[in-house]
Design an enzyme around this catalytic site. Structure first.
Site, PDB file in Angstrom:
ATOM      1  N   ARG A   3       0.868  -1.189   0.000  1.00 38.13           N
ATOM      2  CA  ARG A   3       0.000   0.000   0.000  1.00 38.13           C
ATOM      3  C   ARG A   3       0.894   1.224   0.000  1.00 38.13           C
ATOM      4  O   ARG A   3       1.787   1.345   0.844  1.00 38.13           O
ATOM      5  CB  ARG A   3      -0.912   0.049   1.224  1.00 38.13           C
ATOM      6  CG  ARG A   3      -1.495   1.441   1.434  1.00 38.13           C
ATOM      7  CD  ARG A   3      -2.528   1.528   2.515  1.00 38.13           C
ATOM      8  NE  ARG A   3      -3.773   0.915   2.086  1.00 38.13           N
ATOM      9  CZ  ARG A   3      -4.957   1.116   2.652  1.00 38.13           C
ATOM     10  NH1 ARG A   3      -5.052   1.938   3.678  1.00 38.13           N
ATOM     11  NH2 ARG A   3      -6.038   0.526   2.211  1.00 38.13           N
ATOM     12  N   HIS A   6      -7.552   0.796  -6.217  1.00 39.69           N
ATOM     13  CA  HIS A   6      -7.763   0.056  -4.963  1.00 39.69           C
ATOM     14  C   HIS A   6      -8.485  -1.259  -5.326  1.00 39.69           C
ATOM     15  O   HIS A   6      -9.661  -1.435  -5.002  1.00 39.69           O
ATOM     16  CB  HIS A   6      -8.583   0.918  -3.990  1.00 39.69           C
ATOM     17  CG  HIS A   6      -8.522   0.467  -2.570  1.00 39.69           C
ATOM     18  ND1 HIS A   6      -7.757  -0.603  -2.145  1.00 39.69           N
ATOM     19  CD2 HIS A   6      -9.150   0.939  -1.448  1.00 39.69           C
ATOM     20  CE1 HIS A   6      -7.910  -0.760  -0.838  1.00 39.69           C
ATOM     21  NE2 HIS A   6      -8.748   0.158  -0.401  1.00 39.69           N
ATOM     22  N   GLN A  46     -10.360  -3.603  -2.766  1.00 36.66           N
ATOM     23  CA  GLN A  46     -11.619  -2.988  -2.317  1.00 36.66           C
ATOM     24  C   GLN A  46     -12.745  -3.290  -3.309  1.00 36.66           C
ATOM     25  O   GLN A  46     -13.889  -3.537  -2.918  1.00 36.66           O
ATOM     26  CB  GLN A  46     -11.432  -1.471  -2.190  1.00 36.66           C
ATOM     27  CG  GLN A  46     -12.665  -0.718  -1.738  1.00 36.66           C
ATOM     28  CD  GLN A  46     -12.986  -0.942  -0.264  1.00 36.66           C
ATOM     29  OE1 GLN A  46     -12.137  -0.771   0.587  1.00 36.66           O
ATOM     30  NE2 GLN A  46     -14.230  -1.321   0.034  1.00 36.66           N
ATOM     31  N   ASP A  83     -16.662   8.339  -1.237  1.00 35.56           N
ATOM     32  CA  ASP A  83     -15.364   8.157  -0.575  1.00 35.56           C
ATOM     33  C   ASP A  83     -15.037   9.485   0.099  1.00 35.56           C
ATOM     34  O   ASP A  83     -15.696  10.499  -0.165  1.00 35.56           O
ATOM     35  CB  ASP A  83     -14.312   7.801  -1.646  1.00 35.56           C
ATOM     36  CG  ASP A  83     -12.938   7.505  -1.073  1.00 35.56           C
ATOM     37  OD1 ASP A  83     -12.826   7.253   0.141  1.00 35.56           O
ATOM     38  OD2 ASP A  83     -11.960   7.536  -1.852  1.00 35.56           O
ATOM     39  N   CYS A 112     -16.000   2.737   1.091  1.00 33.12           N
ATOM     40  CA  CYS A 112     -14.852   1.889   1.429  1.00 33.12           C
ATOM     41  C   CYS A 112     -14.442   2.053   2.893  1.00 33.12           C
ATOM     42  O   CYS A 112     -13.864   1.148   3.483  1.00 33.12           O
ATOM     43  CB  CYS A 112     -13.679   2.184   0.509  1.00 33.12           C
ATOM     44  SG  CYS A 112     -13.115   3.900   0.579  1.00 33.12           S
ATOM     45  N   ARG A 151     -13.935  -7.391   2.833  1.00 38.97           N
ATOM     46  CA  ARG A 151     -12.531  -7.158   2.490  1.00 38.97           C
ATOM     47  C   ARG A 151     -11.707  -8.401   2.818  1.00 38.97           C
ATOM     48  O   ARG A 151     -10.825  -8.808   2.073  1.00 38.97           O
ATOM     49  CB  ARG A 151     -11.955  -5.964   3.268  1.00 38.97           C
ATOM     50  CG  ARG A 151     -12.567  -4.603   2.999  1.00 38.97           C
ATOM     51  CD  ARG A 151     -12.371  -4.156   1.574  1.00 38.97           C
ATOM     52  NE  ARG A 151     -11.005  -4.249   1.138  1.00 38.97           N
ATOM     53  CZ  ARG A 151     -10.009  -3.409   1.484  1.00 38.97           C
ATOM     54  NH1 ARG A 151     -10.256  -2.375   2.254  1.00 38.97           N
ATOM     55  NH2 ARG A 151      -8.781  -3.570   1.016  1.00 38.97           N
TER      56      ARG A 151
HETATM   57  N1  NVA Z   1      -9.453   7.473  -1.442  1.00 35.65           N
HETATM   58  C1  NVA Z   1      -9.118   7.013  -0.117  1.00 35.65           C
HETATM   59  C2  NVA Z   1      -9.443   5.560   0.029  1.00 35.65           C
HETATM   60  C3  NVA Z   1      -9.194   5.014   1.421  1.00 35.65           C
HETATM   61  C4  NVA Z   1      -9.483   3.558   1.552  1.00 35.65           C
HETATM   62  C5  NVA Z   1      -7.641   7.260   0.126  1.00 35.65           C
HETATM   63  O1  NVA Z   1      -6.834   6.998  -0.771  1.00 35.65           O
HETATM   64  O2  NVA Z   1      -7.305   7.736   1.216  1.00 35.65           O
HETATM   65  N1   CP Z   2     -11.096   0.719   2.846  1.00 33.61           N
HETATM   66  C1   CP Z   2      -9.825   0.649   3.245  1.00 33.61           C
HETATM   67  O1   CP Z   2      -8.909   0.408   2.443  1.00 33.61           O
HETATM   68  O2   CP Z   2      -9.633   0.831   4.573  1.00 33.61           O
HETATM   69  P1   CP Z   2      -8.237   0.989   5.308  1.00 33.61           P
HETATM   70  O3   CP Z   2      -7.620   2.264   4.834  1.00 33.61           O
HETATM   71  O4   CP Z   2      -8.583   1.001   6.770  1.00 33.61           O
HETATM   72  O5   CP Z   2      -7.371  -0.189   4.948  1.00 33.61           O
END
Ligand code: NVA
Ligand code: CP
Length: 330
Positions: free
Chosen positions: A107, A134, A137, A230, A271, A316
């Protein structure tokens, strides 16, 4: 016959609709078995590395629980305590970790980083979120939609908000692959890139999907089966953009009125994490600064029976388990 052994999971663009359906079916089967107390630990003795350059609750826990359920060890590398990127290149890191682990989750920031990791690791690499995509997700969301509607084809999914970042991009790809009707409902400057739209139009030709980009919230949410959104500011984006985002995206907040404009069976997905009230540090701070009580979704919608966000969050784990099982050959 679908065989994903040895494959990395970097974006759904790399997967056929048949392969995506296979992963969803496998996730549903693993979920059923877990609920029935039937262990599936056929990856005993293997190990996975979990690299997180951004924070996480769901993704990290999903990979850890899924790895343990499958019989594997999991090593978590947090944003600060590894050498990655600072003292050691991605290529060298990939080669080091590839020699110790059977799979690597990443990540972080640019998609090119996870792509480079995958090129050099020699073992499957799984994208746990980049700025652009993602994909794990998406599997959880698709499984949730399948559980709620019994199908994906023909489902009208409306994404409200910043549609040119990881979640918006990924929904458009997933819907285009799976024959769904995708609507990005956002101000023009938040539409996904023309290049990605064109790519998805090609998938749509094959699957029967449709892609609509609209600024009109009433037109956009009309007859929606799924309304999703989101956070307005994603991880890694600067604090200074809050004001602009609040100004631009407030008309796209998911409210009861917009939900009521959807189909009779409409569901809400997010998400997570979500700013639906002020019970978080950032929520409280931003709320006070801009005089808000919520952001991308009202608390009312978030807590409504049509909101499936916690089912989605649980999924998830089951879907990530399916990705590891399929690519590692459980
Ligand atoms: N768009 C958000 C998704 C988090 C799961 C981010 O990248 O922070
Ligand atoms: N939805 C998601 O990716 O959550 P986290 O950022 O907690 O992993």
């Amino acid at each position: 016959m679908v065989d994903l052994r040895g494959r990395s999971f970097l974006t759904l663009k790399d997967f056929t609709p048949e392969e995506i359906s296979y992963l969803l079916d496998l996730a549903a089967e693993l979920k059923r078995k877990k609920k029935a107390g039937i262990p599936v630990d056929s990856l005993r003795g293997r190990n996975v590395a979990l690299i997180f350059e951004k924070t996480s609750t769901r993704t990290r826990c999903s990979f850890e629980v899924a790895a343990h359920d499958l019989g594997m060890g999991a090593t978590y590398l947090d944003p600060k305590s590894s050498q990655i990127g600072k003292k050691e290149s991605i290529e060298d890191t990939a080669k080091v970790l590839g020699g110790m682990f059977e799979g690597i989750e990443y990540r972080g920031y640019g998609q090119e980083i996870v792509e480079e990791l995958a090129r050099h690791a020699g073992v499957p690499v799984w994208n746990g979120l980049t700025n652009e995509y993602h994909p794990t997700q998406m599997l959880a969301d698709m499984l949730t939609i399948q559980e709620c509607f019994g199908r994906l084809k023909g489902i009208r999914l409306v994404y409200m908000g910043d549609a040119r970042y990881n979640m918006g991009n990924s929904y458009m790809i997933a819907c285009a692959k799976m024959g769904m009707d995708f609507v990005a409902c956002a101000p023009k400057k938040y539409f996904p890139s023309e290049e990605l739209v064109a790519e998805c139009q090609e998938y749509a030709k094959e699957s029967g999907a449709t892609i609509t980009l609209t600024e009109d919230v009433i037109e956009g949410t009309k007859n929606a089966d799924v309304i999703c959104t989101d956070v307005w500011v994603s991880m890694g984006e600067p604090d200074e953009i809050w004001e602009e985002r609040i100004h631009d995206l407030t008309p796209y907040k998911v409210t009861k009125e917009l939900m009521d404009n959807g189909s009779e069976d409409v569901i809400f997905l997010h998400c997570l994490p979500s700013f639906h009230d002020l019970k978080t540090q950032i929520g409280e701070e931003i709320g006070k600064r801009f005089g808000l009580i919520d952001m991308e979704v009202t608390d009312e919608v978030f807590r409504d029976s049509r909101s499936k966000v916690f089912q989605e969050a649980e999924n998830r784990m089951h879907t990530i388990k399916a990705v590891m099982a399929a690519t590692l050959g459980a």
